[in-house]
Design an enzyme around this catalytic site. Structure first.
Site, PDB file in Angstrom:
ATOM      1  N   LYS A 148      -7.663  -0.337  -1.195  1.00 15.95           N
ATOM      2  CA  LYS A 148      -7.165   0.084  -0.317  1.00 15.95           C
ATOM      3  C   LYS A 148      -6.467   1.637  -1.526  1.00 15.95           C
ATOM      4  CE  LYS A 148      -3.719  -1.574   0.868  1.00 15.95           C
ATOM      5  NZ  LYS A 148      -3.793  -3.004   0.313  1.00 15.95           N
ATOM      6  N   ARG A 207       2.947  -1.600   7.485  1.00 15.47           N
ATOM      7  CA  ARG A 207       2.433  -3.119   7.405  1.00 15.47           C
ATOM      8  C   ARG A 207       2.986  -4.378   8.372  1.00 15.47           C
ATOM      9  NH1 ARG A 207       1.246  -2.088   1.357  1.00 15.47           N
ATOM     10  NH2 ARG A 207       1.631  -4.069   0.621  1.00 15.47           N
ATOM     11  N   ARG A 262      -5.425  -5.783 -12.635  1.00 12.68           N
ATOM     12  CA  ARG A 262      -5.415  -4.455 -12.970  1.00 12.68           C
ATOM     13  C   ARG A 262      -4.761  -3.709 -13.805  1.00 12.68           C
ATOM     14  NH1 ARG A 262      -3.422  -2.666  -7.211  1.00 12.68           N
ATOM     15  NH2 ARG A 262      -2.196  -4.451  -7.193  1.00 12.68           N
ATOM     16  N   ARG A 314       1.466  -3.380 -13.724  1.00 16.06           N
ATOM     17  CA  ARG A 314       2.337  -3.123 -12.451  1.00 16.06           C
ATOM     18  C   ARG A 314       3.241  -4.119 -12.521  1.00 16.06           C
ATOM     19  NH1 ARG A 314      -0.295  -1.507  -6.740  1.00 16.06           N
ATOM     20  NH2 ARG A 314       1.145  -3.206  -6.237  1.00 16.06           N
ATOM     21  N   ARG A 366       2.867 -12.098  -2.498  1.00 16.70           N
ATOM     22  CA  ARG A 366       1.901 -11.085  -1.335  1.00 16.70           C
ATOM     23  C   ARG A 366       1.510 -11.676  -0.313  1.00 16.70           C
ATOM     24  NH1 ARG A 366       0.734  -7.519  -6.745  1.00 16.70           N
ATOM     25  NH2 ARG A 366      -0.075  -5.553  -5.318  1.00 16.70           N
TER      26      ARG A 366
HETATM   27  P1  AP5 Z   1      -6.677  -1.375  -5.626  1.00 22.71           P
HETATM   28  O1  AP5 Z   1      -7.480  -0.838  -4.945  1.00 22.71           O
HETATM   29  O2  AP5 Z   1      -5.922  -1.442  -6.112  1.00 22.71           O
HETATM   30  O3  AP5 Z   1      -5.960  -2.282  -4.674  1.00 22.71           O
HETATM   31  P2  AP5 Z   1      -4.881  -1.723  -3.250  1.00 22.71           P
HETATM   32  O4  AP5 Z   1      -5.596  -2.576  -1.893  1.00 22.71           O
HETATM   33  O5  AP5 Z   1      -4.411  -0.664  -3.095  1.00 22.71           O
HETATM   34  O6  AP5 Z   1      -3.821  -3.122  -3.820  1.00 22.71           O
HETATM   35  P3  AP5 Z   1      -2.742  -2.768  -3.983  1.00 22.71           P
HETATM   36  O7  AP5 Z   1      -1.951  -3.983  -4.720  1.00 22.71           O
HETATM   37  O8  AP5 Z   1      -1.908  -1.712  -4.597  1.00 22.71           O
HETATM   38  O9  AP5 Z   1      -1.958  -3.740  -3.115  1.00 22.71           O
HETATM   39  P4  AP5 Z   1      -0.375  -3.625  -2.205  1.00 22.71           P
HETATM   40  O10 AP5 Z   1      -0.939  -3.644  -0.706  1.00 22.71           O
HETATM   41  O11 AP5 Z   1      -0.484  -4.906  -2.584  1.00 22.71           O
HETATM   42  O12 AP5 Z   1       0.342  -2.722  -3.610  1.00 22.71           O
HETATM   43  P5  AP5 Z   1       1.452  -1.565  -2.550  1.00 22.71           P
HETATM   44  O13 AP5 Z   1       1.394  -0.283  -3.846  1.00 22.71           O
HETATM   45  O14 AP5 Z   1       0.752  -0.765  -1.602  1.00 22.71           O
HETATM   46  O15 AP5 Z   1      -7.702  -2.644  -6.481  1.00 22.71           O
HETATM   47  C1  AP5 Z   1      -7.906  -3.835  -7.102  1.00 22.71           C
HETATM   48  C2  AP5 Z   1      -8.035  -3.946  -8.590  1.00 22.71           C
HETATM   49  O16 AP5 Z   1      -9.382  -4.349  -7.955  1.00 22.71           O
HETATM   50  C3  AP5 Z   1      -7.746  -3.106  -8.820  1.00 22.71           C
HETATM   51  O17 AP5 Z   1      -8.087  -3.627 -10.581  1.00 22.71           O
HETATM   52  C4  AP5 Z   1      -9.450  -2.485  -8.777  1.00 22.71           C
HETATM   53  O18 AP5 Z   1      -9.921  -2.094 -10.154  1.00 22.71           O
HETATM   54  C5  AP5 Z   1     -10.340  -3.507  -8.285  1.00 22.71           C
HETATM   55  N1  AP5 Z   1     -10.978  -3.161  -7.267  1.00 22.71           N
HETATM   56  C6  AP5 Z   1     -11.132  -2.461  -6.432  1.00 22.71           C
HETATM   57  N2  AP5 Z   1     -12.289  -2.486  -5.968  1.00 22.71           N
HETATM   58  C7  AP5 Z   1     -12.989  -3.599  -5.766  1.00 22.71           C
HETATM   59  C8  AP5 Z   1     -13.974  -3.902  -5.734  1.00 22.71           C
HETATM   60  N3  AP5 Z   1     -15.090  -3.323  -4.833  1.00 22.71           N
HETATM   61  N4  AP5 Z   1     -14.941  -4.772  -6.944  1.00 22.71           N
HETATM   62  C9  AP5 Z   1     -13.900  -5.823  -7.586  1.00 22.71           C
HETATM   63  N5  AP5 Z   1     -12.956  -5.049  -8.108  1.00 22.71           N
HETATM   64  C10 AP5 Z   1     -12.245  -3.736  -7.016  1.00 22.71           C
HETATM   65  O19 AP5 Z   1       2.508  -2.446  -2.488  1.00 22.71           O
HETATM   66  C11 AP5 Z   1       3.421  -2.725  -3.035  1.00 22.71           C
HETATM   67  C12 AP5 Z   1       4.875  -3.595  -3.065  1.00 22.71           C
HETATM   68  O20 AP5 Z   1       5.427  -2.775  -2.368  1.00 22.71           O
HETATM   69  C13 AP5 Z   1       4.689  -4.319  -1.742  1.00 22.71           C
HETATM   70  O21 AP5 Z   1       4.694  -5.572  -2.358  1.00 22.71           O
HETATM   71  C14 AP5 Z   1       5.960  -4.107  -0.407  1.00 22.71           C
HETATM   72  O22 AP5 Z   1       6.901  -5.123  -1.701  1.00 22.71           O
HETATM   73  C15 AP5 Z   1       6.383  -3.110  -1.073  1.00 22.71           C
HETATM   74  N6  AP5 Z   1       5.561  -2.339   0.075  1.00 22.71           N
HETATM   75  C16 AP5 Z   1       4.603  -0.841   0.087  1.00 22.71           C
HETATM   76  N7  AP5 Z   1       4.656  -0.916   1.406  1.00 22.71           N
HETATM   77  C17 AP5 Z   1       5.167  -0.603   2.240  1.00 22.71           C
HETATM   78  C18 AP5 Z   1       5.130  -1.789   3.475  1.00 22.71           C
HETATM   79  N8  AP5 Z   1       5.117  -0.098   3.997  1.00 22.71           N
HETATM   80  N9  AP5 Z   1       6.621  -1.682   4.086  1.00 22.71           N
HETATM   81  C19 AP5 Z   1       7.654  -2.388   2.856  1.00 22.71           C
HETATM   82  N10 AP5 Z   1       7.324  -3.001   1.663  1.00 22.71           N
HETATM   83  C20 AP5 Z   1       6.239  -1.827   1.314  1.00 22.71           C
HETATM   84 MG    MG Z   2      -2.412   0.024  -4.262  1.00 29.14          MG
END
Ligand code: AP5
Ligand code: MG
Length: 218
Positions: A13, A88, A127, A162, A173
């Site tokens: 994402k 979410r 990552r 991270r 997760r």
């Molecule tokens: P990346 O693009 O970083 O993936 P992402 O989908 O953004 O993954 P996140 O881990 O950020 O999602 P998340 O939903 O767990 O975390 P968030 O920060 O939102 O890509 C991942 C890796 O793959 C990278 O290394 C990239 O280089 C690689 N990659 C990308 N595309 C690729 C491809 N095509 N092929 C190969 N490799 C590739 O949330 C973190 C925490 O915050 C949650 O756990 C929760 O505690 C809290 N939180 C966030 N939002 C909420 C909410 N709405 N409600 C409650 N808690 C929340």
């Molecule tokens: Mg992200």
């Protein structure tokens, strides 16, 4: 345009939203980035969020709803935005519906980036992210390595791991994603907004698929 991205942790994402926001000149609102910034700044929201994030659990809804109410009603978002990580769960989706009525905007499209669970571990544990909060560009030691090890291609700042990208947290997760976030796929399907994009393959190809479903050229 107001675009919402769904997808498992590590689905890509952040990678795709950053590029899309830069190309379409939209504000990219990543819930995770906003929460990490709040934690770093030691705000009340950040202090509440930290313990949940450290366990791979969702942060309580009021923290997110308040955060996004403030962001979405700011003048910066008037020209359109991309939501990454919010909503979410169903309660957050309903709260977003109300916020959108208030600001007189509608979602143009909801894009679900579909990646099999089996690929998620390697994506998350490899990552590296830019430590500069305004940048926060994601890299991957194997799939998207930076030109110079440990340094962000985009801004030259140091890369970091991270704190929630620990192997032992990935399953937690993913569990939260399956139980709480996946029901949103049906929620937005029923509203006629959902588009699914295959998230396995080269990021470049996935970006092209996203442009195709949005019917835009860059
Ligand atoms: P990346 O693009 O970083 O993936 P992402 O989908 O953004 O993954 P996140 O881990 O950020 O999602 P998340 O939903 O767990 O975390 P968030 O920060 O939102 O890509 C991942 C890796 O793959 C990278 O290394 C990239 O280089 C690689 N990659 C990308 N595309 C690729 C491809 N095509 N092929 C190969 N490799 C590739 O949330 C973190 C925490 O915050 C949650 O756990 C929760 O505690 C809290 N939180 C966030 N939002 C909420 C909410 N709405 N409600 C409650 N808690 C929340
Ligand atoms: Mg992200």
């Amino acid at each position: 345009m107001q675009i919402l991205f769904l997808g498992a942790p590590g689905a890509g994402k952040g990678t795709q939203c950053k590029r899309l926001a830069a190309n379409l000149k939209l504000i990219h609102l990543s819930s995770g980035d906003l929460l990490r910034e709040a934690v770093k700044n030691g705000t009340a929201a950040g202090m509440t969020a930290k313990s949940y994030m450290d366990q791979g659990k969702l942060v309580p809804d009021p923290v997110l709803i308040e955060m996004f109410a403030e962001k979405l009603s700011s003048p910066a978002c008037a020209g359109g935005f991309i939501l990454d990580g919010f909503p979410r769960n169903l309660a957050q989706a309903k709260a977003l519906d109300e916020l959108l009525v208030k600001i007189k905007k509608q979602l143009s499209c909801v894009i679900d980036i579909n990646v099999a669970d089996g690929l998620i571990h390697e994506r998350i544990t490899g990552r590296r992210v830019c430590s500069k909060k305004e940048c926060a560009t994601p890299f991957h030691i194997k799939f998207q390595p930076p030109k110079q090890e440990g340094i962000c291609d985009a801004c030259g700042a140091e890369l970091m791991i991270r704190s929630d990208d620990k192997p032992e947290l990935v399953d937690e997760r993913l569990k939260a994603y399956h139980e709480l976030t996946m029901p949103l796929i049906d929620y937005y399907k029923q509203k006629g907004l959902l588009e699914t994009v295959e998230g396995e393959g080269e990021p470049e190809q996935i970006f092209k698929s996203i442009l195709k479903v949005l019917k835009v050229a860059v």
